[in-house]
Write a protein that holds these residues in place. Structure first.
Motif, short mmCIF file in Angstrom:
data_model
loop_
_atom_site.label_atom_id
_atom_site.label_comp_id
_atom_site.label_asym_id
_atom_site.label_seq_id
_atom_site.Cartn_x
_atom_site.Cartn_y
_atom_site.Cartn_z
N LEU A 178 -6.74 6.30 3.71
CA LEU A 178 -7.38 5.37 4.62
C LEU A 178 -7.45 5.94 6.04
CD1 LEU A 178 -8.61 2.57 5.15
CD2 LEU A 178 -6.29 1.74 5.56
N THR A 179 -6.37 6.51 6.50
CA THR A 179 -6.33 7.10 7.84
C THR A 179 -7.34 8.24 7.97
OG1 THR A 179 -3.99 6.52 8.07
CG2 THR A 179 -4.84 8.20 9.57
N GLY A 180 -7.36 9.12 6.98
CA GLY A 180 -8.31 10.23 7.00
C GLY A 180 -9.74 9.75 6.93
N SER A 181 -10.01 8.75 6.12
CA SER A 181 -11.37 8.20 6.00
C SER A 181 -11.82 7.54 7.29
CB SER A 181 -11.44 7.20 4.84
OG SER A 181 -11.16 7.83 3.62
N LEU A 182 -10.95 6.75 7.90
CA LEU A 182 -11.31 6.09 9.16
C LEU A 182 -11.49 7.09 10.29
CD1 LEU A 182 -9.06 2.90 9.10
CD2 LEU A 182 -11.55 3.01 8.87
N MET A 236 0.85 -1.17 0.00
CA MET A 236 0.00 0.00 0.00
C MET A 236 0.90 1.24 0.00
SD MET A 236 -3.10 0.82 2.66
CE MET A 236 -4.61 0.35 1.87
N THR A 237 0.54 2.18 -0.84
CA THR A 237 1.35 3.39 -0.95
C THR A 237 1.08 4.34 0.22
OG1 THR A 237 -0.28 4.64 -2.21
CG2 THR A 237 1.23 3.24 -3.48
N THR A 238 1.99 5.29 0.38
CA THR A 238 1.81 6.30 1.43
C THR A 238 0.53 7.09 1.22
OG1 THR A 238 4.21 6.50 1.67
CG2 THR A 238 2.87 8.32 2.52
N GLU A 239 0.24 7.44 -0.03
CA GLU A 239 -0.99 8.18 -0.33
C GLU A 239 -2.23 7.37 0.05
OE1 GLU A 239 -3.22 10.11 -4.16
OE2 GLU A 239 -1.04 10.31 -4.04
N ASN A 240 -2.21 6.07 -0.21
CA ASN A 240 -3.34 5.21 0.17
C ASN A 240 -3.50 5.15 1.69
OD1 ASN A 240 -3.88 4.68 -2.50
ND2 ASN A 240 -2.95 2.65 -2.51
#
Length: 102
Positions: free
Chosen positions: A9-13, A1-5
């Motif tokens: 994901l962190t922002g969405s969660l 998983m890339t840093t951008e992903n």
């Protein structure tokens, strides 16, 4: 998983958690009323969410936009429920006092 992903994901969660943390509060207002919540707190909270929404729009960050639109809707529902339950409780007390007078 890339840093951008990971960032997405962190922002969405994080957005999901902070948005849906308000759902039990809305449920409690529906069941028990909202007299323990102040309109001032709800207004400031809504203002903060709308500022975050604006920030997300300006950054073109869909995670920020979606979570803050959702949170703004929940705060609006909570505020409306608080007002509705206050009127309901007032009417109930008024009818009880009227019944005692007869």
């Amino acid at each position: 998983m890339t840093t951008e992903n990971w960032i997405t994901l962190t922002g969405s969660l994080g957005g999901f958690c902070t948005t849906f943390a308000f759902v039990p509060q809305v449920w409690k207002i529906w069941k028990q009323g909202g007299r323990d919540l102040s309109y001032g707190m709800l207004t400031i909270y809504l203002l903060g969410v709308l500022l975050w929404l604006t920030y997300g729009i300006l950054l073109k960050a869909p995670e920020v936009v979606v979570t803050n639109v959702s949170t703004a809707i929940l705060i609006t529902i909570a505020t409306a429920l608080k007002a509705w339950t206050a009127r309901r409780d007032f009417a109930k007390q008024a009818s009880l006092k009227g019944a005692e007078g007869h």
